[in-house]
Design a protein around this motif. Sequence first.
Motif, short mmCIF file in Angstrom:
data_model
loop_
_atom_site.label_atom_id
_atom_site.label_comp_id
_atom_site.label_asym_id
_atom_site.label_seq_id
_atom_site.Cartn_x
_atom_site.Cartn_y
_atom_site.Cartn_z
N PRO A 44 0.72 -1.74 0.03
CA PRO A 44 0.14 0.09 0.21
C PRO A 44 0.28 1.41 0.13
CG PRO A 44 -1.07 -1.62 1.74
CD PRO A 44 0.65 -2.44 0.87
N ALA A 45 1.93 1.06 1.31
CA ALA A 45 3.01 2.63 0.92
C ALA A 45 3.30 2.86 -0.88
CB ALA A 45 4.00 2.10 1.82
N GLY A 46 3.71 2.23 -1.32
CA GLY A 46 4.25 2.39 -2.75
C GLY A 46 2.87 2.32 -3.63
N TYR A 47 1.97 1.35 -3.83
CA TYR A 47 1.28 1.72 -4.29
C TYR A 47 0.42 3.34 -4.05
CZ TYR A 47 -3.73 1.44 -5.82
OH TYR A 47 -4.98 1.23 -7.58
N SER A 85 -6.59 -1.47 3.21
CA SER A 85 -5.89 -3.38 3.65
C SER A 85 -7.50 -3.26 4.92
CB SER A 85 -5.42 -3.15 5.02
OG SER A 85 -5.92 -3.19 5.81
N THR A 86 -7.96 -4.77 4.19
CA THR A 86 -9.41 -5.16 4.93
C THR A 86 -9.06 -4.52 6.64
OG1 THR A 86 -8.33 -7.16 4.92
CG2 THR A 86 -9.33 -6.78 3.04
N TYR A 135 -6.41 -11.44 3.00
CA TYR A 135 -5.55 -10.98 4.51
C TYR A 135 -5.30 -11.84 5.49
CZ TYR A 135 -3.34 -7.14 7.04
OH TYR A 135 -2.67 -6.35 7.72
N HIS A 136 -6.53 -12.21 6.24
CA HIS A 136 -6.13 -12.87 7.72
C HIS A 136 -5.35 -13.69 7.81
CE1 HIS A 136 -9.50 -15.87 5.75
NE2 HIS A 136 -9.12 -16.57 6.33
N LYS A 137 -5.09 -14.83 6.62
CA LYS A 137 -4.19 -15.81 6.01
C LYS A 137 -2.83 -15.71 6.74
CE LYS A 137 -7.38 -19.58 5.10
NZ LYS A 137 -6.95 -20.83 3.37
N GLU A 138 -3.00 -14.39 5.61
CA GLU A 138 -1.38 -13.68 5.43
C GLU A 138 -1.30 -13.54 7.12
OE1 GLU A 138 1.29 -10.23 3.85
OE2 GLU A 138 -0.88 -10.66 3.33
N LEU A 139 -1.69 -12.77 7.89
CA LEU A 139 -1.41 -12.25 9.04
C LEU A 139 -1.21 -13.71 9.98
CD1 LEU A 139 -4.66 -9.87 10.57
CD2 LEU A 139 -1.41 -9.22 9.43
#
Length: 388
Positions: free
Chosen positions: A21-24, A97-98, A125-129
């Motif tokens: 997100p920061a780069g986007y 982010s969700t 996302y929850h799986k990435e966390l």
Amino acid sequence: MSKDKLLFYMPENKLKSTGGPAGYLYNLRQGLESIDAEGYRFLPPVKSAFMNSKILQRVVPQFIKNKRRTRRLINLLDVKADLPVDLNQYQGVHFHSTEDLYLSREALKSYGGTVLLTSHSPCVYHKELIMRLDRRDANRNADRLKQLEYLDEYAFNRADYVIFPCKEAEEPYFHTWEKYSAVRRETKLRYIPTGIQGCIAKIARQEIRERYCIPQDAFVMSYVGRHNEIKGYDRLTNTIPEILDKSGAWMLVAGRQGPLYPPHHDRWIEIGWTDDPYSLVAASDLFILPNRETFFDLVMLEVLSLGVPILASRTGGNKFFEKFGSRGISLFGDEKGLARAIEEFLSMGKDAHFDASNDNKRLFESEFTCSKFAERYCNLIEETCKGA
């Protein structure tokens, strides 16, 4: 009182030239400024939390950091964000982010504008966390952590529009989230290809080759990224050494080693982490992007801007680039396909390599600059936030 068009839900001082997100948003802001777009705002600057400081991260034992991450995730569904702005000042708010969207749920109850969501995670996302946790902590708390799925469900349902860079970038969500087909709403989806600032090699090709004792006329392949299976690093270690033996080519690799490690080969050079990957890529003749799953890898755009031919796996956002017909982009399916594609490229003459390089430069300039990105984005906001 007139409203600003849009709030990007990201503190402005968090933007940086990187991935995610920061780069986007860093690249999008550059583009918006270049076309003099008005009415786009960011959250006010924030200070980094003391617990996230680099010094403290080095001092605190790993097992304490693991416990802290686990405890945070177990309690995450009960947390509510205290927003520093009134959302009703804006026609739209774009979450990246969700998690941010979920934590803002109280403020969104009274918000009448348009809610947009882009999930930059390469999987749900929850799986990435959960994957960031120590495996033993994750297993011990599996039942409670499974409830984090609600975070993604809420975010996708509450958003008025869900923005992906391309349709192909949805692929990892179908692969990693059983509920995605049920949560997904076709009418909400919008696709906006990302753009970036063109990359520049700081060090000349000749100097890089001299530094690593690579002959100036040698054929060099390159890879930059994590050394793990999801990024396809094992595909390289399984396939490339035999090609090096047959052809006399070289392999130039950047990125921190582990959990996978390189083969022992005289012409396989590991640089490790570097703050100047572009000089290494620009010194090569072919860049390999072997990911098994991918969202929309900015590395593809970076290499395009350098004019280096690309050989990429046929997965996720990589597939989006096939339609442009650039002679500098080829896709492969498996390790045998990777080997065949490299051999085909090796057999091409210098004129064909030159044409492939120029095709990639032209494609980048015509489609993937920051200004092109911003133009597409502004058109999207005019469509989705009209009347909000």
